[in-house]
Design a protein around this motif. Sequence first.
Motif, short mmCIF file in Angstrom:
data_model
loop_
_atom_site.label_atom_id
_atom_site.label_comp_id
_atom_site.label_asym_id
_atom_site.label_seq_id
_atom_site.Cartn_x
_atom_site.Cartn_y
_atom_site.Cartn_z
N GLU A 27 36.10 40.90 42.48
CA GLU A 27 36.94 40.16 43.51
C GLU A 27 36.72 38.82 43.44
O GLU A 27 36.15 38.03 42.89
CB GLU A 27 36.62 40.52 44.97
CG GLU A 27 35.40 40.07 45.34
CD GLU A 27 34.88 40.46 46.88
OE1 GLU A 27 35.83 40.53 47.72
OE2 GLU A 27 33.72 40.47 47.18
N LEU A 79 37.21 46.77 50.16
CA LEU A 79 36.57 45.75 50.00
C LEU A 79 36.90 44.64 51.23
O LEU A 79 36.34 43.86 51.59
CB LEU A 79 36.56 44.75 48.83
CG LEU A 79 36.09 45.43 47.41
CD1 LEU A 79 36.07 44.15 46.37
CD2 LEU A 79 34.77 46.22 47.57
N PHE A 117 40.34 42.76 43.24
CA PHE A 117 40.41 42.63 44.74
C PHE A 117 40.65 41.14 44.71
O PHE A 117 40.00 40.35 44.43
CB PHE A 117 39.43 43.24 45.50
CG PHE A 117 39.36 44.77 45.47
CD1 PHE A 117 39.75 45.53 46.57
CD2 PHE A 117 39.03 45.54 44.48
CE1 PHE A 117 39.64 46.79 46.89
CE2 PHE A 117 38.82 46.82 44.69
CZ PHE A 117 39.20 47.41 45.56
N GLY A 122 31.41 40.77 41.20
CA GLY A 122 31.75 42.23 41.10
C GLY A 122 30.91 42.96 40.38
O GLY A 122 29.68 42.57 40.30
N SER A 140 39.39 35.02 44.77
CA SER A 140 40.40 34.17 45.62
C SER A 140 41.23 33.34 44.81
O SER A 140 42.04 32.94 45.46
CB SER A 140 39.75 33.64 46.98
OG SER A 140 39.05 32.62 46.75
#
Length: 623
Positions: free
Chosen positions: A307, A194, A281, A260, A309
Amino acid sequence: MEGDHAQLRTAGVDLGGLMTVLGQHLYSTPLVALRELVQNAHDSIVRRRLEDPQPPVAPRIVVSGDIGARTVRVTDTGTGLTDAEIHQYLATVGVGYTRGLRQAGAGSDELIGMFGLGFLSAFVIAERVTVHTTSYQQPGRGWRYQSSNGEQYSLSPAPAREVGTVVELLLRPEHARLAGEDYLARVLGRYCALLRVPIFIGAAAEPVNPEPPPWRDPDAGNEHPVQARKRQLRFASRFESQFEPICALPVSAPEHDLKGLLWVQDGGTYGNSDNRNLSVFVRGMLLDDDARELLPSWAGFAGGVIESSRLMPTASREDLQRNDAYRSAQHAISEALIVGLAALAREQPEAWRRILARHNEALLGAALGDARLFELLAGEVRIPSSHGELRAGALRRDGAIHVGLGGGGFEDMLFRMLGVPVARGDRYAVLPFLRQWVQRHGGRLIEIGTEQGNRQLFTEQSLPQAELDWLREVLADGEKLVPARFAPAELPLMAVPDREAELKRRLESDEADKRISMTALRLVRGFTAGIDGSAQARLYVNLDNPAIQALLDTARRDPAAAAPAARLLKAIKQLMDSHSEADGQGPRLNGALAAIGDSALRLLPPQAASIAATQAQDEQPTA
């Protein structure tokens, strides 16, 4: 005086001890060192985009290997390093330029590094590390760093190269296989799937991360739904190593910074099988490829890639911190799975049928996890029963669903005669599912073998004490004898194991003490304290049965004349009971058959019985 003042000293770092921690405890596999070096290269490219007014048009990372020479090179087009930055960041444990950028708010959604340990991981697999670098700040100068342990290093001027960095590892012999380019392509194709920066292996023309994931593609909204599903399944197949994905379910939770794809596997699941797999991820880099606990426990048939953050890695960056962001992600993933399954049932009936066929038992348990799932599945999943697998509605007869709590036996005998299906309550999730089903859809649930269930099947009657004692003497084998009326009238008697008493014995045994925590055991014993476990079974004698009526009439006049018929009935009871518990019933079955034969002889005229006995004697082999 000196002793009157506290002295502030700088703590030393024992790199030898730290390398042991990194190599043996912090990182689970030497592959992590490759991930860390690619991650550093990626962050250097992000940094250059943020700082350099003229960054390269096509940033790239190239990883090449040579098994014969035991070398791996990681080349990037990032910022490069000045000599001061090498001393400050590359050679200082726990200090990283990336963390400073993130704290300043620059590129925080893309930068990966956090702890300043990534470069040090190279020494876990390499006996020598060499770095050639040229900074965009000093494009005419180059530097060469070299170290064998990360503690002592040399730094010397070198010819300027293209702005960026080359990290070269001379691998330890035991890690030489990491230099194989096929191996590098396979490993980094997963770790870096990714990343937005293309990763090339050796002289390959195509990167290992050639296309963005489906949720990042700006043209995805313009695709035909069929094409979108195909692309999602193709992406899912890259991560699902054991099964073929049946369908893909998007995850989109902007409020949790979560995106995702989930999918349902085609491999069949049984009961509480757990084939969950989830790859996480963080900022484009694989952090955890076995984050199954983020999926709901009932979803043993699901896989996925997400994914975020917001999810925070541990120091090894191989696991996730169990914080509020983690719990929010769990909730968002569960919601995406539930909503996705409901949409699938509406929009993709063929795929939905495949899911029901392969995961019927697991879905029974899944239905208990959420009211919406229950409504979705209540009319779809099939219940194992004495008549095969049936939907719950087909189990209901005359307003009642019958469920057996044992593995067959008397329940099958009784309900075969009645022509009524019996649900297998000893199978995974069947009993709690049916309890909820009758609450929502009406009817009665008769749990055979429990006191409450038996009351619904057998209408207890009273007899004079003398008759009750005589029946107990001639028919019972330790069971609690209960005169009753029940259907079918053709069945004279039925031995019914007390399933609640069985539960009481199991849970209060010494073995249970070893397996169950004290807190759970106290709760269990609080429940079982109200169960009468004195009788292992009840023997219901059917007063509606003509043979029982005749037996009692005869016994009132002449108990001795009724004895042969009573013995025959007892043998029939033992014969039926021998099928309900298979283990160790050989002698009991043989005894029951012998008793039936003997009773039949006793009921025949004396002359016929004598002839049969003589013939049997004549057929015995001679000594």
